[in-house]
Structure formats: C-alpha cells, structure tokens
Design a protein around this motif. Structure first.
Motif, PDB file in Angstrom:
ATOM      1  N   MET A  37       0.812  -1.204   0.000  1.00  0.00           N
ATOM      2  CA  MET A  37       0.000   0.000   0.000  1.00  0.00           C
ATOM      3  C   MET A  37       0.856   1.269   0.000  1.00  0.00           C
ATOM      4  N   ASN A  38       2.155   1.109   0.169  1.00  0.00           N
ATOM      5  CA  ASN A  38       3.064   2.249   0.175  1.00  0.00           C
ATOM      6  C   ASN A  38       3.811   2.287  -1.152  1.00  0.00           C
ATOM      7  N   GLN A  39       3.475   3.264  -1.990  1.00  0.00           N
ATOM      8  CA  GLN A  39       4.036   3.285  -3.340  1.00  0.00           C
ATOM      9  C   GLN A  39       5.557   3.383  -3.325  1.00  0.00           C
ATOM     10  N   PRO A  70      -5.563   0.166  -5.169  1.00  0.00           N
ATOM     11  CA  PRO A  70      -4.377   0.978  -4.875  1.00  0.00           C
ATOM     12  C   PRO A  70      -3.076   0.174  -4.876  1.00  0.00           C
ATOM     13  N   ASP A  73      -2.128  -0.222  -8.449  1.00  0.00           N
ATOM     14  CA  ASP A  73      -1.653   1.061  -8.981  1.00  0.00           C
ATOM     15  C   ASP A  73      -0.209   1.312  -8.571  1.00  0.00           C
ATOM     16  N   ASN A  74       0.160   0.929  -7.353  1.00  0.00           N
ATOM     17  CA  ASN A  74       1.540   1.102  -6.897  1.00  0.00           C
ATOM     18  C   ASN A  74       2.493   0.222  -7.691  1.00  0.00           C
ATOM     19  N   ARG A 125      -7.076  -2.021 -15.719  1.00  0.00           N
ATOM     20  CA  ARG A 125      -5.953  -1.117 -15.434  1.00  0.00           C
ATOM     21  C   ARG A 125      -4.649  -1.657 -16.012  1.00  0.00           C
TER      22      ARG A 125
END
Length: 233
Positions: A37-39, A70, A73-74, A125
């Motif tokens: 969750m931390n890009q 998310p 996405d990262n 995506r």
C-alpha cells in the motif's frame, strides 16, 4: 513461483511487511521490508528488477474495495519507473456463465460477484497501462493443488494436511473443479523467460476438471474420509 524462478537462475527479491515472520532459513530469497500500500516501498523494491510478480492480497482477505486497486496502482507505477514487466496471476472469477464451455483469452468478462468485479477492474488497469508502454502479462488458471499450497480451494476447503477432517464440497451438482498440479505449473515462468513483447491474458489449461460430486468421491477413495455438502450461499 519464487522457487521455480530461483531454480532457473533468477535473483528473487521478496517484499513483505514483516519478512522475519515468513522467511525460511536459506530459502535463497532476498527479503526486504515493505508494504504494497506504500508506493515508495514498492518502487524501492522494484529498482533494478526485470519482473514484478503482483501476488498480493489484503490482510486477512478483507477490505478489497479499499485496498486491492491501490496496491495494483503502486505496482504499475513501480513498473513504469523500473521498466519491469508485471506478472499478474489471473482468476476465472472474472467470467460469468455466458462464456462456457471454453473460456478464450478475449472472452467478455461479466462478473457475478463484488470481488470478481474488482478483478475485472484490475485487468482493465493492466490493459490501460500496457497501452502506455508498461509490459504486462496476465496468466489465468483455475485452482491449484499439490505440495506447499497455502491458498487454494483444495488446501483450504477440501484437504487440510496433517489433521483429521470432515471433507466438504460445493453443493452444486453441475459445478466443475478446474485444478492444476503445482509442480507442473511452471508456465508463467517459461513465458517470462521467453516473452520480449507485450502480452496480456494467457490462459493455462487445467490438469483436471471434475464434477463436484465426483471430486468428493475421488477424495473419499484416496483418503477414506467422510463428506458433507456445503453451499456457496
């Protein structure tokens, strides 16, 4: 998959929130601390790699609506910066019964459940990122069975090794279990070894497709177990 990659000469870096809790002695993996969750964690872990295997689930398999997209996405952001290919293990949940009996790579995805709809959006995506230059690969298969499988219908709902159990099966007379034997499931790695261009969904054939009731009978014969039906609803 990590073990197969190591055996084929890949250097494998594994990211986990608490690697000390999952790392095995001399497992050959290069562990790093990070949260999907931390890009910035994902970007840092992906520096210098050729392949990112996006094989993550929310903690406890909960909060899909808030966490799943998310995290992807990262990974896409990290792949865009590093030039790595993304490998996404696909599922058959994306499809509705309209695609049977054979599910082609370009079959329409009409999901019937909330989580399946999120899976469809994940692949959308991936498609969008591929159109802008991110190298992507989606390998779709059914369930898996075999040694050291921790997250499959066989290991979680049918066969729990080492303990006496009451075997259950889905109460669907027309259901089929599509399963692939883990030691033979090296196809994704083979594809990563040879693919140089864009490639999106790729479907792996299942090794076994059994009616639900027949699967129960086979397991009973193999393990002398009792069985009862179980409803999905």
């Amino acid at each position: 998959m990590a073990r197969v990659l190591l055996a084929r000469g890949w250097r494998v870096q594994a990211m986990h929130r608490a690697p000390q809790s999952v790392a095995e002695k001399e497992d050959g993996l290069q562990w790093c601390v990070g949260d999907a969750m931390n890009q910035q964690d994902v970007i840092s872990a992906a520096q210098g790699v050729a392949l990112i295997v996006h094989a993550v689930n929310p903690p406890g398999y909960r909060n899909w609506d808030a966490l799943v997209l998310p995290m992807l996405d990262n990974t896409i952001a990290a792949a865009r910066l590093s030039g790595a290919r993304i490998l996404l293990p696909g599922t058959v949940h994306n499809f509705g019964p309209d695609v049977f009996p054979l599910i082609e790579e370009d079959a329409p995805q009409n999901p019937r459940t909330r989580k399946a709809a999120i899976r469809v959006e994940m692949e959308a995506r991936m498609q969008a990122s591929a159109a802008t230059g991110v190298r992507t690969l989606i390998v779709r298969s059914g369930d898996f069975f075999g040694p050291n499988v921790g997250n499959s219908w066989f290991s979680q709902g049918l066969v729990k090794p080492g303990i006496p159990f009451l075997q259950t099966y889905a109460n669907l007379t027309e259901a089929r279990f599509f399963c692939r034997w883990i030691p033979a499931s090296t196809g994704p790695v083979s594809l990563c070894d040879c693919l140089q261009s864009q490639r999106l969904p790729f479907h792996r054939r299942s090794a076994m497709a059994l009616p639900a009731e027949l699967a129960a009978v086979v397991l009973e014969l193999m393990a002398a177990i009792r069985s009862r039906s179980w409803s999905w609803s």
